[in-house]
Design a protein around this motif. Sequence first.
Motif, PDB file in Angstrom:
ATOM      1  N   MET A   1      15.985  -7.956  18.168  1.00  0.00           N
ATOM      2  CA  MET A   1      16.287  -9.067  17.299  1.00  0.00           C
ATOM      3  C   MET A   1      17.652  -9.664  17.626  1.00  0.00           C
ATOM      4  O   MET A   1      17.799 -10.866  17.665  1.00  0.00           O
ATOM      5  N   LYS A   2      18.623  -8.800  17.854  1.00  0.00           N
ATOM      6  CA  LYS A   2      19.957  -9.278  18.167  1.00  0.00           C
ATOM      7  C   LYS A   2      19.994 -10.009  19.506  1.00  0.00           C
ATOM      8  O   LYS A   2      20.689 -10.991  19.668  1.00  0.00           O
ATOM      9  N   ARG A   3      19.236  -9.479  20.444  1.00  0.00           N
ATOM     10  CA  ARG A   3      19.218 -10.069  21.777  1.00  0.00           C
ATOM     11  C   ARG A   3      18.624 -11.484  21.748  1.00  0.00           C
ATOM     12  O   ARG A   3      19.072 -12.363  22.460  1.00  0.00           O
ATOM     13  N   ARG A   4      17.611 -11.694  20.920  1.00  0.00           N
ATOM     14  CA  ARG A   4      16.990 -13.011  20.821  1.00  0.00           C
ATOM     15  C   ARG A   4      17.969 -14.033  20.226  1.00  0.00           C
ATOM     16  O   ARG A   4      18.059 -15.154  20.688  1.00  0.00           O
ATOM     17  N   LYS A   5      18.712 -13.661  19.194  1.00  0.00           N
ATOM     18  CA  LYS A   5      19.699 -14.567  18.601  1.00  0.00           C
ATOM     19  C   LYS A   5      20.797 -14.886  19.601  1.00  0.00           C
ATOM     20  O   LYS A   5      21.303 -16.000  19.652  1.00  0.00           O
ATOM     21  N   LEU A   6      21.166 -13.919  20.428  1.00  0.00           N
ATOM     22  CA  LEU A   6      22.202 -14.137  21.424  1.00  0.00           C
ATOM     23  C   LEU A   6      21.731 -15.142  22.474  1.00  0.00           C
ATOM     24  O   LEU A   6      22.480 -16.030  22.868  1.00  0.00           O
ATOM     25  N   SER A   7      20.465 -15.046  22.894  1.00  0.00           N
ATOM     26  CA  SER A   7      19.958 -15.982  23.903  1.00  0.00           C
ATOM     27  C   SER A   7      19.816 -17.384  23.322  1.00  0.00           C
ATOM     28  O   SER A   7      20.064 -18.369  24.002  1.00  0.00           O
TER      29      SER A   7
ATOM     30  N   GLY B   1      21.677 -18.524  20.880  1.00  0.00           N
ATOM     31  CA  GLY B   1      23.053 -18.969  20.701  1.00  0.00           C
ATOM     32  C   GLY B   1      23.683 -19.428  22.003  1.00  0.00           C
ATOM     33  O   GLY B   1      24.509 -20.335  22.005  1.00  0.00           O
ATOM     34  N   LEU B   2      23.299 -18.852  23.118  1.00  0.00           N
ATOM     35  CA  LEU B   2      23.841 -19.267  24.408  1.00  0.00           C
ATOM     36  C   LEU B   2      23.124 -20.487  24.977  1.00  0.00           C
ATOM     37  O   LEU B   2      23.704 -21.256  25.733  1.00  0.00           O
ATOM     38  N   SER B   3      21.873 -20.697  24.616  1.00  0.00           N
ATOM     39  CA  SER B   3      21.119 -21.805  25.191  1.00  0.00           C
ATOM     40  C   SER B   3      21.625 -23.159  24.698  1.00  0.00           C
ATOM     41  O   SER B   3      21.569 -24.143  25.445  1.00  0.00           O
ATOM     42  N   ILE B   4      22.111 -23.218  23.484  1.00  0.00           N
ATOM     43  CA  ILE B   4      22.608 -24.500  22.954  1.00  0.00           C
ATOM     44  C   ILE B   4      23.854 -24.962  23.713  1.00  0.00           C
ATOM     45  O   ILE B   4      23.899 -26.106  24.179  1.00  0.00           O
ATOM     46  N   PRO B   5      24.886 -24.129  23.885  1.00  0.00           N
ATOM     47  CA  PRO B   5      26.047 -24.602  24.654  1.00  0.00           C
ATOM     48  C   PRO B   5      25.711 -24.894  26.117  1.00  0.00           C
ATOM     49  O   PRO B   5      26.227 -25.846  26.700  1.00  0.00           O
ATOM     50  N   ILE B   6      24.819 -24.097  26.700  1.00  0.00           N
ATOM     51  CA  ILE B   6      24.439 -24.347  28.092  1.00  0.00           C
ATOM     52  C   ILE B   6      23.682 -25.672  28.188  1.00  0.00           C
ATOM     53  O   ILE B   6      23.913 -26.469  29.095  1.00  0.00           O
TER      54      ILE B   6
END
Length: 80
Positions: free
Chosen positions: A1-7, A9-14
């Motif tokens: 679950m944490k890993r999905r939120k991290l990805s 969260g990173l996809s928006i700035p990228i």
Amino acid sequence: MKRRKLSIGLSIPIGLLIFLVILALVLVPAIIIFNSSSSYLSQSNIANSGQQQLKEKEQQQILRGNPNIFYNSTKNPPQL
């Protein structure tokens, strides 16, 4: 679950970074092109002045009675 939120969260700035790069690649050349002095404008001014000089010369020859130059005063151009 944490890993999905991290990805996520990173996809928006990228995604925003990629968007900004693409935007810069389009806008910077467009600004340079539109703000630079156009050589076409100066070429057209030169051509127009030459055409105007030729027209004035022909009108002078018409007024002097040059038999090789005639003035067509009709509004409609002749049909070939």
